[in-house]
Design a protein around this motif. Sequence first.
Motif, PDB file in Angstrom:
ATOM      1  N   LEU A 132      -6.735  31.058  12.539  1.00 17.60           N
ATOM      2  CA  LEU A 132      -5.694  31.639  11.684  1.00 17.60           C
ATOM      3  C   LEU A 132      -4.413  30.812  11.671  1.00 17.60           C
ATOM      4  N   ILE A 133      -3.944  30.380  12.840  1.00 12.98           N
ATOM      5  CA  ILE A 133      -2.671  29.652  12.884  1.00 12.98           C
ATOM      6  C   ILE A 133      -2.821  28.257  12.272  1.00 12.98           C
ATOM      7  N   PRO A 134      -3.880  27.486  12.575  1.00 12.03           N
ATOM      8  CA  PRO A 134      -4.047  26.216  11.845  1.00 12.03           C
ATOM      9  C   PRO A 134      -4.123  26.403  10.330  1.00 12.03           C
ATOM     10  N   GLN A 135      -4.746  27.482   9.873  1.00  9.92           N
ATOM     11  CA  GLN A 135      -4.806  27.738   8.429  1.00  9.92           C
ATOM     12  C   GLN A 135      -3.411  28.021   7.869  1.00  9.92           C
ATOM     13  N   MET A 136      -2.624  28.788   8.631  1.00  9.26           N
ATOM     14  CA  MET A 136      -1.244  29.046   8.206  1.00  9.26           C
ATOM     15  C   MET A 136      -0.465  27.745   8.127  1.00  9.26           C
ATOM     16  N   ILE A 137      -0.658  26.861   9.104  1.00  6.02           N
ATOM     17  CA  ILE A 137       0.072  25.593   9.121  1.00  6.02           C
ATOM     18  C   ILE A 137      -0.371  24.706   7.958  1.00  6.02           C
ATOM     19  N   ASP A 138      -1.633  24.747   7.589  1.00  6.52           N
ATOM     20  CA  ASP A 138      -2.076  24.018   6.386  1.00  6.52           C
ATOM     21  C   ASP A 138      -1.290  24.492   5.159  1.00  6.52           C
ATOM     22  N   HIS A 139      -1.078  25.802   5.067  1.00  5.92           N
ATOM     23  CA  HIS A 139      -0.306  26.360   3.949  1.00  5.92           C
ATOM     24  C   HIS A 139       1.146  25.900   4.021  1.00  5.92           C
ATOM     25  N   VAL A 140       1.720  25.923   5.222  1.00  5.54           N
ATOM     26  CA  VAL A 140       3.099  25.460   5.416  1.00  5.54           C
ATOM     27  C   VAL A 140       3.260  24.024   4.938  1.00  5.54           C
ATOM     28  N   LEU A 141       2.366  23.168   5.378  1.00  5.40           N
ATOM     29  CA  LEU A 141       2.492  21.745   5.070  1.00  5.40           C
ATOM     30  C   LEU A 141       2.190  21.443   3.602  1.00  5.40           C
ATOM     31  N   ALA A 142       1.318  22.233   2.994  1.00  5.94           N
ATOM     32  CA  ALA A 142       1.048  22.042   1.564  1.00  5.94           C
ATOM     33  C   ALA A 142       2.311  22.320   0.742  1.00  5.94           C
ATOM     34  N   LEU A 143       3.050  23.366   1.108  1.00  4.77           N
ATOM     35  CA  LEU A 143       4.305  23.639   0.412  1.00  4.77           C
ATOM     36  C   LEU A 143       5.370  22.606   0.771  1.00  4.77           C
ATOM     37  N   ALA A 144       5.455  22.270   2.056  1.00  2.00           N
ATOM     38  CA  ALA A 144       6.473  21.316   2.501  1.00  2.00           C
ATOM     39  C   ALA A 144       6.320  19.965   1.821  1.00  2.00           C
ATOM     40  N   ALA A 145       5.109  19.624   1.421  1.00  5.28           N
ATOM     41  CA  ALA A 145       4.888  18.348   0.747  1.00  5.28           C
ATOM     42  C   ALA A 145       5.614  18.269  -0.589  1.00  5.28           C
ATOM     43  N   THR A 146       6.059  19.417  -1.114  1.00  2.47           N
ATOM     44  CA  THR A 146       6.802  19.424  -2.380  1.00  2.47           C
ATOM     45  C   THR A 146       8.314  19.493  -2.158  1.00  2.47           C
ATOM     46  N   TRP A 147       8.745  19.646  -0.923  1.00  6.01           N
ATOM     47  CA  TRP A 147      10.154  19.952  -0.671  1.00  6.01           C
ATOM     48  C   TRP A 147      11.079  18.739  -0.685  1.00  6.01           C
ATOM     49  N   THR A 148      10.534  17.554  -0.762  1.00  4.29           N
ATOM     50  CA  THR A 148      11.414  16.383  -0.883  1.00  4.29           C
ATOM     51  C   THR A 148      12.122  16.366  -2.236  1.00  4.29           C
ATOM     52  N   ALA A 149      11.702  17.255  -3.149  1.00  5.61           N
ATOM     53  CA  ALA A 149      12.360  17.380  -4.450  1.00  5.61           C
ATOM     54  C   ALA A 149      13.470  18.433  -4.428  1.00  5.61           C
ATOM     55  N   TRP A 150      13.752  19.012  -3.268  1.00  5.77           N
ATOM     56  CA  TRP A 150      14.765  20.073  -3.166  1.00  5.77           C
ATOM     57  C   TRP A 150      16.144  19.568  -3.588  1.00  5.77           C
ATOM     58  N   ASP A 151      16.880  20.389  -4.358  1.00  7.00           N
ATOM     59  CA  ASP A 151      18.187  19.974  -4.881  1.00  7.00           C
ATOM     60  C   ASP A 151      19.354  20.399  -3.990  1.00  7.00           C
ATOM     61  N   GLY A 152      19.064  20.978  -2.829  1.00  7.87           N
ATOM     62  CA  GLY A 152      20.120  21.333  -1.885  1.00  7.87           C
ATOM     63  C   GLY A 152      20.633  22.750  -1.997  1.00  7.87           C
ATOM     64  N   ARG A 153      20.168  23.515  -2.980  1.00 10.10           N
ATOM     65  CA  ARG A 153      20.622  24.894  -3.129  1.00 10.10           C
ATOM     66  C   ARG A 153      19.705  25.833  -2.337  1.00 10.10           C
TER      67      ARG A 153
END
Length: 212
Positions: free
Chosen positions: A65-86
């Motif tokens: 369960l926890i490795p699966q949750m972390i896969d979800h975390v990292l999949a979203l985090a892979a898009t966060w370099t586009a964050w505009d700071g808000r």
Amino acid sequence: MLLDLDAAREPGREPLAFGAPPRLCPGRSQALVIAEGILYGSSDPADTSRPPAEEPCSQAELAALIPQMIDHVLALAATWTAWDGRPFLNADGRTYTPHKAIRRVTDHLLDHWAELEARLAGEPATADHWHASNVTTPADLVPFTVADLDEARSRLTRLGRIWALRVAALPERQLDDSPGAGWSFRHIVCHLARSGSYYVDSVGPIGQQGAV
């Protein structure tokens, strides 16, 4: 002076409480953080005094369960370099940023890991003094870079592996009849899996142009 903030909302546009271009308020993030602390104190919406509902599952499924949750975390985090700071305001009215979401996932895993190990050793768990979601630190507000993503991958993948191995190695009876005071170890694992998703879903995916 009477200031009607509700009247400062225009359909389809950002609320105008903090101004509008070209005169945006430079203290928006800090003001929201201060207000959040006043409103919510030290509570963390992903924590609860009641154990979470759980679905029956095998020990192997629980360990995953926890490795699966972390896969979800990292999949979203892979898009966060586009964050505009808000910062993002989630459905519970709490402020999250990419760094804050990663911080909370990491701290939460460490907190309950320390609890589990203490209880197995017959010792009282260390008191929890996290500021948790109550605080949005200056470090939470900085850009989320490719290097930050890489560090998060290394850190969280290892923590997920530790949890998977630990849960798999426990005598199966201890999952529900767990030593020491507190939730069963099964409840703790289910709680961690759900709360980790809560933190990162509060940010969600951010444009794919920054994905790595």
